[in-house]
Design a protein around this motif. Sequence first.
Motif, PDB file in Angstrom:
ATOM      1  N   CYS A 189      13.045  -3.929  18.654  1.00  0.00           N
ATOM      2  CA  CYS A 189      11.662  -4.313  18.329  1.00  0.00           C
ATOM      3  C   CYS A 189      10.683  -3.213  18.713  1.00  0.00           C
ATOM      4  O   CYS A 189       9.750  -2.912  17.956  1.00  0.00           O
ATOM      5  CB  CYS A 189      11.294  -5.612  19.043  1.00  0.00           C
ATOM      6  SG  CYS A 189      12.187  -7.042  18.409  1.00  0.00           S
ATOM      7  N   LYS A 190      10.877  -2.603  19.863  1.00  0.00           N
ATOM      8  CA  LYS A 190       9.997  -1.515  20.290  1.00  0.00           C
ATOM      9  C   LYS A 190      10.087  -0.343  19.326  1.00  0.00           C
ATOM     10  O   LYS A 190       9.080   0.254  18.949  1.00  0.00           O
ATOM     11  CB  LYS A 190      10.364  -1.070  21.704  1.00  0.00           C
ATOM     12  CG  LYS A 190       9.439  -0.032  22.266  1.00  0.00           C
ATOM     13  CD  LYS A 190       9.790   0.299  23.703  1.00  0.00           C
ATOM     14  CE  LYS A 190       8.857   1.356  24.242  1.00  0.00           C
ATOM     15  NZ  LYS A 190       9.189   1.718  25.618  1.00  0.00           N
ATOM     16  N   GLN A 191      11.289  -0.019  18.882  1.00  0.00           N
ATOM     17  CA  GLN A 191      11.470   1.076  17.927  1.00  0.00           C
ATOM     18  C   GLN A 191      10.774   0.768  16.604  1.00  0.00           C
ATOM     19  O   GLN A 191      10.113   1.624  16.025  1.00  0.00           O
ATOM     20  CB  GLN A 191      12.959   1.313  17.695  1.00  0.00           C
ATOM     21  CG  GLN A 191      13.251   2.442  16.738  1.00  0.00           C
ATOM     22  CD  GLN A 191      14.741   2.590  16.496  1.00  0.00           C
ATOM     23  OE1 GLN A 191      15.512   1.653  16.702  1.00  0.00           O
ATOM     24  NE2 GLN A 191      15.151   3.759  16.060  1.00  0.00           N
ATOM     25  N   GLN A 192      10.898  -0.457  16.123  1.00  0.00           N
ATOM     26  CA  GLN A 192      10.254  -0.841  14.869  1.00  0.00           C
ATOM     27  C   GLN A 192       8.739  -0.802  14.993  1.00  0.00           C
ATOM     28  O   GLN A 192       8.040  -0.334  14.103  1.00  0.00           O
ATOM     29  CB  GLN A 192      10.712  -2.244  14.445  1.00  0.00           C
ATOM     30  CG  GLN A 192      12.168  -2.331  14.084  1.00  0.00           C
ATOM     31  CD  GLN A 192      12.523  -1.423  12.923  1.00  0.00           C
ATOM     32  OE1 GLN A 192      11.898  -1.461  11.878  1.00  0.00           O
ATOM     33  NE2 GLN A 192      13.514  -0.583  13.123  1.00  0.00           N
ATOM     34  N   LEU A 193       8.216  -1.289  16.092  1.00  0.00           N
ATOM     35  CA  LEU A 193       6.776  -1.313  16.312  1.00  0.00           C
ATOM     36  C   LEU A 193       6.218   0.103  16.451  1.00  0.00           C
ATOM     37  O   LEU A 193       5.170   0.425  15.889  1.00  0.00           O
ATOM     38  CB  LEU A 193       6.460  -2.132  17.563  1.00  0.00           C
ATOM     39  CG  LEU A 193       5.001  -2.374  17.878  1.00  0.00           C
ATOM     40  CD1 LEU A 193       4.389  -3.320  16.863  1.00  0.00           C
ATOM     41  CD2 LEU A 193       4.856  -2.956  19.266  1.00  0.00           C
ATOM     42  N   CYS A 194       6.917   0.954  17.160  1.00  0.00           N
ATOM     43  CA  CYS A 194       6.415   2.313  17.417  1.00  0.00           C
ATOM     44  C   CYS A 194       6.457   3.211  16.196  1.00  0.00           C
ATOM     45  O   CYS A 194       5.810   4.257  16.187  1.00  0.00           O
ATOM     46  CB  CYS A 194       7.186   2.944  18.561  1.00  0.00           C
ATOM     47  SG  CYS A 194       6.754   2.219  20.159  1.00  0.00           S
ATOM     48  N   GLU A 208      -5.375   3.984  24.558  1.00  0.00           N
ATOM     49  CA  GLU A 208      -5.213   5.441  24.702  1.00  0.00           C
ATOM     50  C   GLU A 208      -3.789   5.854  24.355  1.00  0.00           C
ATOM     51  O   GLU A 208      -3.568   6.869  23.679  1.00  0.00           O
ATOM     52  CB  GLU A 208      -5.569   5.870  26.123  1.00  0.00           C
ATOM     53  CG  GLU A 208      -7.037   5.723  26.428  1.00  0.00           C
ATOM     54  CD  GLU A 208      -7.380   5.868  27.900  1.00  0.00           C
ATOM     55  OE1 GLU A 208      -8.568   6.106  28.191  1.00  0.00           O
ATOM     56  OE2 GLU A 208      -6.483   5.731  28.761  1.00  0.00           O
ATOM     57  N   ALA A 209      -2.808   5.074  24.777  1.00  0.00           N
ATOM     58  CA  ALA A 209      -1.409   5.370  24.458  1.00  0.00           C
ATOM     59  C   ALA A 209      -1.154   5.206  22.954  1.00  0.00           C
ATOM     60  O   ALA A 209      -0.404   5.997  22.361  1.00  0.00           O
ATOM     61  CB  ALA A 209      -0.477   4.454  25.253  1.00  0.00           C
ATOM     62  N   LEU A 210      -1.785   4.216  22.330  1.00  0.00           N
ATOM     63  CA  LEU A 210      -1.654   4.041  20.881  1.00  0.00           C
ATOM     64  C   LEU A 210      -2.222   5.255  20.158  1.00  0.00           C
ATOM     65  O   LEU A 210      -1.591   5.783  19.233  1.00  0.00           O
ATOM     66  CB  LEU A 210      -2.369   2.767  20.424  1.00  0.00           C
ATOM     67  CG  LEU A 210      -2.461   2.566  18.909  1.00  0.00           C
ATOM     68  CD1 LEU A 210      -1.073   2.461  18.281  1.00  0.00           C
ATOM     69  CD2 LEU A 210      -3.289   1.331  18.592  1.00  0.00           C
ATOM     70  N   LEU A 211      -3.394   5.713  20.561  1.00  0.00           N
ATOM     71  CA  LEU A 211      -3.983   6.899  19.936  1.00  0.00           C
ATOM     72  C   LEU A 211      -3.083   8.112  20.132  1.00  0.00           C
ATOM     73  O   LEU A 211      -2.878   8.895  19.196  1.00  0.00           O
ATOM     74  CB  LEU A 211      -5.381   7.160  20.488  1.00  0.00           C
ATOM     75  CG  LEU A 211      -6.100   8.370  19.903  1.00  0.00           C
ATOM     76  CD1 LEU A 211      -6.261   8.233  18.386  1.00  0.00           C
ATOM     77  CD2 LEU A 211      -7.459   8.558  20.567  1.00  0.00           C
ATOM     78  N   ALA A 212      -2.515   8.285  21.314  1.00  0.00           N
ATOM     79  CA  ALA A 212      -1.594   9.402  21.563  1.00  0.00           C
ATOM     80  C   ALA A 212      -0.380   9.311  20.639  1.00  0.00           C
ATOM     81  O   ALA A 212       0.072  10.328  20.093  1.00  0.00           O
ATOM     82  CB  ALA A 212      -1.159   9.407  23.026  1.00  0.00           C
ATOM     83  N   ARG A 213       0.139   8.107  20.450  1.00  0.00           N
ATOM     84  CA  ARG A 213       1.278   7.917  19.545  1.00  0.00           C
ATOM     85  C   ARG A 213       0.907   8.280  18.114  1.00  0.00           C
ATOM     86  O   ARG A 213       1.652   8.971  17.413  1.00  0.00           O
ATOM     87  CB  ARG A 213       1.742   6.453  19.614  1.00  0.00           C
ATOM     88  CG  ARG A 213       2.973   6.176  18.790  1.00  0.00           C
ATOM     89  CD  ARG A 213       3.381   4.734  18.906  1.00  0.00           C
ATOM     90  NE  ARG A 213       2.811   3.984  17.801  1.00  0.00           N
ATOM     91  CZ  ARG A 213       2.644   2.677  17.782  1.00  0.00           C
ATOM     92  NH1 ARG A 213       2.964   1.953  18.826  1.00  0.00           N
ATOM     93  NH2 ARG A 213       2.146   2.085  16.743  1.00  0.00           N
TER      94      ARG A 213
END
Length: 135
Positions: free
Chosen positions: A10-15, A81-86
């Motif tokens: 799930c984390k891989q799909q979301l990211c 902030e982490a979302l923007l970095a991603r």
Amino acid sequence: MHWENCRDFCKQQLCCLMGDVLKTDFTYKIADKIVAYHPDTKAAFKPFKGFASVVNEAGQVVWYGFHHRGDAFGECKHHFEALLARLKRANGDDYMPSAIYIDYCCQRRDSFEKVFPGVPILLGPFYWFNRWQEG
């Protein structure tokens, strides 16, 4: 199937989901329905104050999380902030969303502009229609 078995998937799909236009939502009703039990005392308690999510222009969830305080943005800021970095890792260092739609844009705009400088922070259409119907 237990969550532990599919967490990485799930984390891989979301990211891998991206977005150019983002919409954030903070809701408090769903968190009120979650009850946990203390392992020692067996006392029931509600661990979360609210739920926050960010979706892209296709309505796909690109981030979500529960928060513990009434000040949802303050607790979620580092996640934004982490979302923007991603998103920058995927789209280049100069990437910024073209717009972010939120509720209570007048009250929250300054906070969002600190994380997303130069991005228009706008009242989401859903919230605009709600205000229109109320008025």
